[in-house]
Design an enzyme around this catalytic site. Structure first.
Site, short mmCIF file in Angstrom:
data_model
loop_
_atom_site.label_atom_id
_atom_site.label_comp_id
_atom_site.label_asym_id
_atom_site.label_seq_id
_atom_site.Cartn_x
_atom_site.Cartn_y
_atom_site.Cartn_z
N ASN A 115 -6.83 8.99 4.80
CA ASN A 115 -5.55 8.72 5.48
C ASN A 115 -5.77 8.15 6.88
O ASN A 115 -6.06 8.90 7.83
CB ASN A 115 -4.71 9.98 5.53
CG ASN A 115 -4.15 10.33 4.16
OD1 ASN A 115 -4.89 10.50 3.20
ND2 ASN A 115 -2.84 10.41 4.07
N ARG B 194 7.19 15.20 -3.16
CA ARG B 194 7.29 13.76 -3.38
C ARG B 194 6.45 13.45 -4.62
O ARG B 194 5.31 13.91 -4.70
CB ARG B 194 6.73 13.05 -2.14
CG ARG B 194 6.99 11.58 -2.07
CD ARG B 194 6.53 11.01 -0.75
NE ARG B 194 5.08 11.03 -0.61
CZ ARG B 194 4.41 10.50 0.41
NH1 ARG B 194 5.07 9.92 1.40
NH2 ARG B 194 3.10 10.54 0.48
N ASN C 250 0.84 -9.05 -5.92
CA ASN C 250 0.38 -9.22 -4.54
C ASN C 250 -1.08 -8.80 -4.36
O ASN C 250 -1.86 -9.49 -3.73
CB ASN C 250 1.27 -8.41 -3.59
CG ASN C 250 0.92 -8.67 -2.13
OD1 ASN C 250 1.09 -9.78 -1.64
ND2 ASN C 250 0.40 -7.67 -1.45
N SER D 258 0.79 -1.24 0.00
CA SER D 258 0.00 0.00 0.00
C SER D 258 0.82 1.29 0.00
O SER D 258 0.32 2.33 0.40
CB SER D 258 -0.93 0.00 1.22
OG SER D 258 -0.16 0.00 2.39
N TYR E 48 -0.63 1.52 -7.27
CA TYR E 48 -1.35 1.11 -6.06
C TYR E 48 -2.85 1.34 -6.22
O TYR E 48 -3.67 0.43 -6.04
CB TYR E 48 -0.80 1.88 -4.84
CG TYR E 48 -1.67 1.76 -3.63
CD1 TYR E 48 -1.92 0.50 -3.06
CD2 TYR E 48 -2.27 2.88 -3.04
CE1 TYR E 48 -2.74 0.38 -1.95
CE2 TYR E 48 -3.08 2.76 -1.94
CZ TYR E 48 -3.31 1.51 -1.39
OH TYR E 48 -4.13 1.39 -0.29
N1 UFG Z 1 4.54 13.89 3.97
C1 UFG Z 1 5.53 14.80 4.31
N2 UFG Z 1 6.60 14.33 4.98
C2 UFG Z 1 6.76 13.02 5.32
C3 UFG Z 1 5.74 12.10 4.96
C4 UFG Z 1 4.64 12.59 4.28
O1 UFG Z 1 5.42 15.99 4.02
O2 UFG Z 1 7.77 12.68 5.94
C5 UFG Z 1 3.32 14.39 3.29
C6 UFG Z 1 3.06 13.71 1.95
O3 UFG Z 1 3.76 14.36 0.92
C7 UFG Z 1 1.54 13.84 1.86
C8 UFG Z 1 1.07 13.80 3.33
O4 UFG Z 1 2.22 14.09 4.10
O5 UFG Z 1 1.21 15.09 1.35
C9 UFG Z 1 0.53 12.44 3.73
O6 UFG Z 1 1.47 11.44 3.34
P1 UFG Z 1 1.38 9.93 3.82
O7 UFG Z 1 2.56 9.23 3.24
O8 UFG Z 1 1.16 9.87 5.28
O9 UFG Z 1 0.03 9.41 3.15
P2 UFG Z 1 -0.45 9.44 1.61
O10 UFG Z 1 -1.47 10.56 1.50
O11 UFG Z 1 0.67 9.49 0.66
O12 UFG Z 1 -1.10 8.00 1.43
C10 UFG Z 1 -2.02 7.44 2.35
C11 UFG Z 1 -1.88 5.93 2.28
C12 UFG Z 1 -2.29 5.43 0.92
C13 UFG Z 1 -3.67 5.95 0.57
C14 UFG Z 1 -3.76 7.43 0.74
C15 UFG Z 1 -5.19 7.86 0.55
O13 UFG Z 1 -0.54 5.56 2.55
O14 UFG Z 1 -2.30 4.03 0.96
O15 UFG Z 1 -3.32 7.82 2.03
O16 UFG Z 1 -5.37 9.21 0.84
F1 UFG Z 1 -3.95 5.65 -0.70
#
Ligand code: UFG
Length: 343
Positions: free
Chosen positions: A170, A301, A92, A77, A141
């Site tokens: 999230n 990112r 997977n 994920s 994903y």
């Molecule tokens: N972020 C940072 N610094 C970090 C980590 C994350 O600035 O060290 C930011 C990311 O760029 C993003 C936000 O924080 O803008 C949230 O990032 P996460 O990695 O916590 O979560 P994501 O939104 O990327 O993804 C999560 C799940 C996915 C799902 C998604 C749905 O990991 O599986 O939410 O909204 F699909």
């Protein structure tokens, strides 16, 4: 007594659902290969360590237990990883689910609760995102999760398989009583990453800090990284909709009740409807923990949409589900979990 098979029930979300099901007197059996889950997280029900790709094991479970429903949490994920290694995600997530669905149908089990994701929508055309929003995932994903939703829809038509697909935004936070919480290695999610920094800073001596590695001297800490400060949002950082894992678990119980009551197939968003920027989250962590966080601004990112905020009105209207925790409760419970001494 009918039993629920929880695939991926040793993982972060699955373990919270399994625990709540046990507290509500449901009988469960967890199947997990422990690639990301933990056996300490399975606090009730039977536990079988194994892979959902293993046909003979799945058949044996369906023979040994009187299973009337599957809950399917098992998946790769991480969005970034899915971009660099897409086939692992198709193997997977899609191929293994296909195997599992074949065995379910073979054994006449025709109810499933599926963990889907906001990533099926892709770049939002409007906010908040409701279930009618077009699905156009921008990473493998999200594509794998959408492929599975499509399989479920086709299996409903062909075999009468009834499903509830829950599209999480999230997921964050931990069990209120601190029994279980989120633990990945490496950790990529924003809230646990920030809390790990807060934990390091809160240790009085640099020598005691668990995050100290090479390059970090006494009194210095690995900072919180902000991925992108030039988004088209009020403070320039990405906005997300954080939803407490125990609120997700409550929605899963409703899904079980719905399917056991011969309900039809449904797809619902699960989010809070509130968007918080990365800086909002950092500020809230500072407020809850009392720790001043070192911060570093980093480049964007790849693959991150600027905003993702859910409309969960549909499940609110149809099942009266509503989240019981706000960002404060999410961070408080997650902090409690992060600070808990590890066994
Ligand atoms: N972020 C940072 N610094 C970090 C980590 C994350 O600035 O060290 C930011 C990311 O760029 C993003 C936000 O924080 O803008 C949230 O990032 P996460 O990695 O916590 O979560 P994501 O939104 O990327 O993804 C999560 C799940 C996915 C799902 C998604 C749905 O990991 O599986 O939410 O909204 F699909």
């Amino acid at each position: 007594m009918s039993c629920i098979l929880i695939i991926g029930g040793a993982g972060y979300i699955g373990s919270h659902v399994n625990l709540l099901l046990g507290e509500r007197q449901y009988s469960t059996v967890v199947l997990d290969n422990l690639s990301k889950g933990h056996n300490w997280a399975v606090l009730q029900g039977d536990f079988i360590c194994g892979d959902m790709a293993d046909r003979s094991l799945l058949s044996k479970i369906f023979k040994d237990y009187s299973i009337d429903m599957v809950m399917h949490f098992s998946a790769h994920s991480i969005v970034g990883e899915s971009m660099s290694n897409p086939l692992a995600y198709y193997r997977n997530n899609v191929a293994n689910t296909l195997t599992m669905l074949e065995i379910m149908i073979e054994h006449g089990v025709k109810k499933i609760v599926f963990s889907s994701t906001a990533a099926v929508y892709g770049e939002p055309g409007y906010i908040p995102i409701d279930e009618a929003h077009p699905t156009n995932p921008t990473n493998p994903y999200g594509k794998t999760k959408l492929a599975i939703e499509n399989m479920l829809e086709d299996c409903d038509r062909a075999h009468g398989l009834k499903y509830v697909s829950l599209r999480y935004f999230n997921a964050a936070g931990a069990d209120e009583k601190g029994r279980i919480g989120e633990r990945y290695d490496p950790e990529t999610h924003l809230i646990p990453k920030i809390l790990n920094v807060a934990k390091s800073v809160s240790f009085q001596s640099a020598a005691l800090s668990p995050l100290m590695g090479e390059g970090w001297g006494e009194g210095e800490y690995p900072p919180v990284e902000i991925y992108g400060t030039d988004y088209d949002t009020p403070d320039g950082t990405c906005i997300r909709d954080y939803i407490h894992v125990s609120d997700l678990a409550e929605a899963h119980i409703m899904a079980v009740e719905h399917l056991r009551g011969s309900g039809d197939s449904r797809i619902y968003n699960l989010g809070s409807g509130n968007g918080y920027s990365v800086r909002d989250v950092i500020n809230k962590v500072e407020e809850v923990t009392g720790v001043n966080l070192p911060v570093r601004e980093c480049p964007r990112r790849s693959g991150d949409p600027a905003r993702l905020v859910a409309s969960s009105e549909l499940i609110g209207k149809e099942w009266q589900w509503k989240p019981g925790h706000g960002l404060d409760g999410i961070i408080r419970t997650a902090w409690n979990w992060v600070m808990k001494p590890r066994a």
